[in-house]
Design a protein around this motif. Structure first.
Motif, mmCIF file in Angstrom:
data_model
loop_
_atom_site.group_PDB
_atom_site.id
_atom_site.type_symbol
_atom_site.label_atom_id
_atom_site.label_comp_id
_atom_site.label_asym_id
_atom_site.label_seq_id
_atom_site.Cartn_x
_atom_site.Cartn_y
_atom_site.Cartn_z
ATOM 1 N N GLY A 194 -6.599 -1.592 -1.768
ATOM 2 C CA GLY A 194 -5.965 -0.906 -2.900
ATOM 3 C C GLY A 194 -6.121 -1.719 -4.168
ATOM 4 O O GLY A 194 -6.449 -1.193 -5.237
ATOM 5 N N ARG A 324 -7.785 6.291 -0.989
ATOM 6 C CA ARG A 324 -7.195 5.996 -2.286
ATOM 7 C C ARG A 324 -5.925 6.798 -2.583
ATOM 8 O O ARG A 324 -4.932 6.267 -3.027
ATOM 9 C CB ARG A 324 -8.229 6.255 -3.379
ATOM 10 C CG ARG A 324 -7.690 5.909 -4.754
ATOM 11 C CD ARG A 324 -8.650 6.316 -5.839
ATOM 12 N NE ARG A 324 -9.808 5.432 -5.884
ATOM 13 C CZ ARG A 324 -10.906 5.735 -6.572
ATOM 14 N NH1 ARG A 324 -10.987 6.847 -7.230
ATOM 15 N NH2 ARG A 324 -11.921 4.908 -6.590
ATOM 16 N N GLU A 325 -5.941 8.100 -2.352
ATOM 17 C CA GLU A 325 -4.813 8.911 -2.808
ATOM 18 C C GLU A 325 -3.660 8.965 -1.816
ATOM 19 O O GLU A 325 -2.721 9.704 -1.978
ATOM 20 C CB GLU A 325 -5.272 10.324 -3.198
ATOM 21 C CG GLU A 325 -6.174 10.299 -4.398
ATOM 22 C CD GLU A 325 -6.112 11.562 -5.244
ATOM 23 O OE1 GLU A 325 -5.296 12.441 -4.942
ATOM 24 O OE2 GLU A 325 -6.890 11.659 -6.202
ATOM 25 N N GLU A 326 -3.742 8.161 -0.762
ATOM 26 C CA GLU A 326 -2.639 8.123 0.193
ATOM 27 C C GLU A 326 -1.484 7.314 -0.402
ATOM 28 O O GLU A 326 -1.696 6.319 -1.055
ATOM 29 C CB GLU A 326 -3.118 7.452 1.475
ATOM 30 C CG GLU A 326 -2.134 7.528 2.583
ATOM 31 C CD GLU A 326 -2.794 7.134 3.889
ATOM 32 O OE1 GLU A 326 -2.078 6.699 4.773
ATOM 33 O OE2 GLU A 326 -4.021 7.246 3.990
ATOM 34 N N ARG A 327 -0.238 7.770 -0.146
ATOM 35 C CA ARG A 327 0.835 6.939 -0.657
ATOM 36 C C ARG A 327 1.821 6.548 0.421
ATOM 37 O O ARG A 327 1.697 6.897 1.532
ATOM 38 C CB ARG A 327 1.646 7.597 -1.765
ATOM 39 C CG ARG A 327 1.525 9.056 -1.994
ATOM 40 C CD ARG A 327 2.293 9.302 -3.265
ATOM 41 N NE ARG A 327 2.749 10.642 -3.371
ATOM 42 C CZ ARG A 327 3.463 11.060 -4.408
ATOM 43 N NH1 ARG A 327 3.776 10.229 -5.345
ATOM 44 N NH2 ARG A 327 3.861 12.306 -4.470
#
Lengths: 327, 515
Positions: A194, A324-327
């Motif tokens: 990240g 990338r867009e995982e939170r």
């Protein structure tokens, strides 16, 4: 004295196989990919080298040793890198579980190699009939002049070029990882993708490259095993697989530093061959000696866990997929 | 009073971003000028961070246009953002622990060849001197304090020549002194002509540091005002859409009963350092006991010791007096037994998901974590947790697509609501919470305060570890102040001033005076 020298020689030859495997795996793991497919990749490298050498020698009137060696090395590297590419595609692009993918790759590599190895034995007219004398000879050519320097020569200069190549690659890998910007970026990917991403580093490209090149280097271990260790033959005895796992253990032993892997690999070699030189061992007590490299690895794991120095820990995101867009 | 040329640095036009069915930003318009500090204000889940992430290249807008320095741009990756001079300091630091400050700073820069650590150190020093940072380029990140890590983040962005800086809740983890230092640095950067955005919940910081305030509400852009033309009350109105009483209701319970008695509690960490030293106090049913202290003063260890998650040193006692009047020693009991006695811990750790909830499980399953031992034989009862999950979602207004959504996909504030809601539903006799409102918007915070007070009036002993002194002083009946793992005093919440507590947090004056 001769006994000791021959033990050391055996250790260095043995160590070289796993040093290739471990150096490649260190490069891979530094990108955060835990590739347990090392044994399979070494199988791929070994069989690709052997097959290419076999057909080159069978179809050329006067095979040249240099051409044969280059061809076999290239084929071994490419075939292994292809194994790395399969692994990369599954784990990086499709985000499959790394452990499962790696273990599958080991089974796959072994299967492919033994299938073609068996076919090659049949083509050559039976087990042990494969003849790649020129290529194998090329791999085993000692350094001219230096190998006659008495004990020193026997200890240090009586091997084929792959022994020295392994050391050079290990040192270059270490230098790359610690001193170059690209190496720094690669390590960041393995530690914290990240962060690397936010810093503008292409995580996917770094992981692909490190895994494929790492696999290529690992595969050279398989090539060396086939061409030098077993002198250009093929046996479906699982020999490469055992060495492949040792290479994975060596990565931990070396605490992810390829320079440590150099002496570590020779130590593993010594420990592995020790039983042969210790007098009075029975078959069963030999097996206890064969355990030594693994016992040492467990001991090292315990010690680095106890000391808990951040620098000696595995890359922080080892084994984890990145999205990338995982939170 | 700004004489610098105030050209527009960034313009966002009708920007929309959706996550599944949730609209995080709906046609947002935002303008940022050079040489100004813009506060981006909004409740939780109002889409502040999402909006800024689109400038930083983390997310890509679904609709709308971003204009940087007068040009239409597409920011597809953090690298694109850097190339445009945009740098974002994220709430969760993006640093590699085993690297030094310098290594983190140059990470990802497109300069070929060898790492010249000396040259980097010189350049880092230059930037530090220019803006007033204090930084050692060769220090490893894992050795740094939170504030030092933040400094590295800011220098990293400046090193890349960023002139548009976005700070996402930079003060959440800082002490007041560190915050002042940060604001001083921000003003230096502003004077240098840089454009800054600060995302924050704290209204006094908005008033203190920014030139202009832009407000978002539920993903919609509400408007912007010059800071000099507004006040906290007006801003709150813009944020929540209607006036919120800033008074927290604090009724007195009829009857106080002793519930937990902590005596001489000493806890050491794994390095043998005392985290708590000789802590003694009593928590009463029917009151809220606040715990104040600079973060890391032993709050975590104290709550964990009561919940059975810490090993205490010899001589420590934690007595629990149940409603029948029987006394139980809690030390040495396992967490499950303690929870069965009615001691509930709604501990909200710094990373929110670390303790209490399992990120990969959905809301129902997370409710089940507290009740999995009930049900018939080997089968867990799933109906009750499902009902509870629905209740929590309704009552606390949790924003989620459904109760079958994985908890980690919710925003931070919603995650906290789920956790606190579950713990309160346990009908505890002791309710402990730490940072229960951290990162929550004002409305939700009040919901939580009211829940705590409701529990108190039911006779529950509430222990509330908080950060905001104003809230502690309005919510709590008594406040225990920790300083470096020791009790520096227990004061009445109704007649103590903020300054008094602030002093007690920083020095053990009471004890020193008595000794």
């Amino acid at each position: 004295m001769t006994q000791i020298i021959s033990l050391f020689q055996a250790a260095i030859v043995f160590g070289t196989v796993i040093l290739f495997g471990a150096t490649g795996e260190i490069l891979t793991e530094k990108s955060g990919n835990l590739n347990l497919g090392v044994p399979g990749i070494m199988y791929l490298g070994g069989i690709a080298g052997l097959v290419s050498a076999f057909f080159y020698e069978a179809n050329t009137a006067n095979p040249s040793a240099i051409v044969a060696v280059l061809l076999a090395t290239l084929c071994a590297f490419l075939a292994s890198a292809l194994g790395g590419l399969i692994y990369s595609f599954l784990t990086i692009s499709l985000r499959a579980n790394q452990n499962v993918t790696g273990l599958t790759l080991t089974i796959f590599g072994g299967g492919v190699a033994n299938f073609f190895g068996g076919s090659l034995n049949k083509l050559a007219g039976g087990v042990g009939q494969i003849s790649v004398a020129v290529t194998s000879g090329g791999f085993r050519t000692k350094l001219p002049g230096l190998s006659h320097l008495g004990t020193v020569g026997e200890l240090f200069f009586s091997y084929g070029f792959m022994v020295y190549l392994a050391i050079v690659i290990a040192i270059v890998t270490q230098y790359f990882l610690t001193k170059s910007r690209s190496g720094l970026n690669l390590r960041a990917v393995g530690e914290n993708p990240g962060t690397a991403d936010a810093a503008g580093i292409n995580v996917t490209r770094n992981k692909y490259l490190a895994t494929c090149i790492g696999a290529g280097i690992s595969g050279l271990g398989g090539l060396y095993y086939v061409m030098d260790y077993t002198k250009g033959t093929w046996a479906n005895d699982g020999g490469i697989e055992g060495l492949g796992w040792l290479a994975v253990a060596l990565v931990i032993f070396a605490t992810w530093k390829s320079v440590n892997a150099i002496w570590g690999s020779y130590l593993f070699g010594l420990l592995s061959w020790m039983y042969f030189y210790v007098p009075g061992l029975t078959r069963s007590s030999q097996e206890i000696f064969k355990m030594l490299p693994y016992l040492v690895t467990i001991a090292v794991l315990i010690i680095i866990s106890l000391r808990n120095r951040k620098e000696n820990q595995p890359p922080a995101s080892l084994g984890l997929a990145y999205f990338r867009e995982e939170r | 009073m700004v004489f610098l040329e105030t050209a527009t640095a960034v313009q966002m036009k009708d920007v929309t971003k959706r996550f599944g069915e949730v609209v995080a930003n709906n046609k947002v318009n935002l303008e940022l000028k050079r040489g100004e500090i813009l506060s981006l204000l909004g409740e939780n889940g109002s889409g502040k961070t999402t909006l800024m992430n689109m400038l930083a290249g983390i997310y890509y807008p679904d609709e709308g246009q971003i204009v940087v320095n007068g040009k239409d741009v597409a920011i597809r990756s953090p690298k694109d953002a850097y190339d445009l001079g945009i740098g974002m300091i994220h709430q969760h630091f993006k640093l590699v622990d085993v690297f030094t400050a310098a290594e983190n700073i140059v990470l990802g820069l497109e300069e070929k060849g060898k790492l010249d650590r000396k040259a980097i150190a010189v350049k880092v020093k230059e930037i530090s001197d220019k803006y007033g940072f204090d930084i050692d380029p060769n220090q490893k990140v894992y050795d740094m304090t939170v504030s030092q890590k933040q400094t590295v983040e800011i220098v990293k962005v400046l090193y890349r020549g960023a002139d548009i800086l976005i700070l996402d809740e930079p003060t959440a983890v800082l002490t007041p002194q560190e915050t002042d230092k940060l604001f001083a640095v921000m003003r230096n950067m502003k004077a240098d002509g840089k454009a800054l955005v600060i995302i924050t919940h704290k209204l006094h910081e908005v008033m203190d540091v920014s030139d202009r305030v832009a407000v978002l509400r539920k993903g919609e852009y509400i408007g912007d005002v010059a800071t000099t033309d507004t006040d906290p009350q007006k801003l709150t109105d813009m944020m929540v859409g209607h006036a919120v009483t800033l008074n927290i209701d604090r009724p007195k319970a009829d009857k106080l009963t002793e519930r937990i008695e902590v005596e001489h509690l000493t806890v050491k960490d794994k390095d043998g350092i005392n985290r708590l030293t000789d802590v003694s106090f009593t928590a009463m049913g029917g009151e809220i006991l606040g715990i104040a202290g600079i973060s890391g003063s032993g709050q975590k260890q104290l709550l964990e010791a009561i919940a059975g998650l810490q090993i205490a040193e010899e001589g420590s006692h934690i007595l629990y007096k149940d409603p029948e009047g029987k006394e139980h020693e809690l030390l040495g009991k396992n967490p499950l037994d303690i929870a069965k006695m009615g001691v509930a811990l709604s501990f909200v750790p710094e990373d929110r998901l670390g303790m209490g909830l399992v990120g990969d499980m959905d809301l129902t399953d997370n409710m089940l974590l507290r009740s999995y031992l009930t049900g018939r034989g080997a089968f867990a009862d799933r109906k009750a947790p499902k009902k509870l999950a629905n209740n929590v979602v309704d009552e606390l207004e949790v924003v989620t697509p459904s109760i079958a959504t994985q908890v980690r996909k919710l925003s931070g504030g919603n995650v906290q609501k789920v956790l606190v809601g579950r713990e309160i539903a346990m009908n505890p006799t002791v309710l402990m919470s730490a940072y229960a409102v951290r990162g929550l918007d004002i409305n939700t915070s009040y919901t939580i305060y009211n829940l705590m007070t409701e529990q108190k009036m039911k006779g529950v002993a509430v222990i509330y570890v908080g950060e905001d002194l104003d809230v502690l002083l309005e919510l709590c009946d008594r406040i225990l102040v920790l300083c470096g793992g020791q009790v520096s005093g227990i004061v009445d919440g109704r007649n103590t001033s903020k300054e008094q507590i602030g002093l007690m947090m920083t020095q053990l004056q009471d004890k020193e005076a008595k000794a």
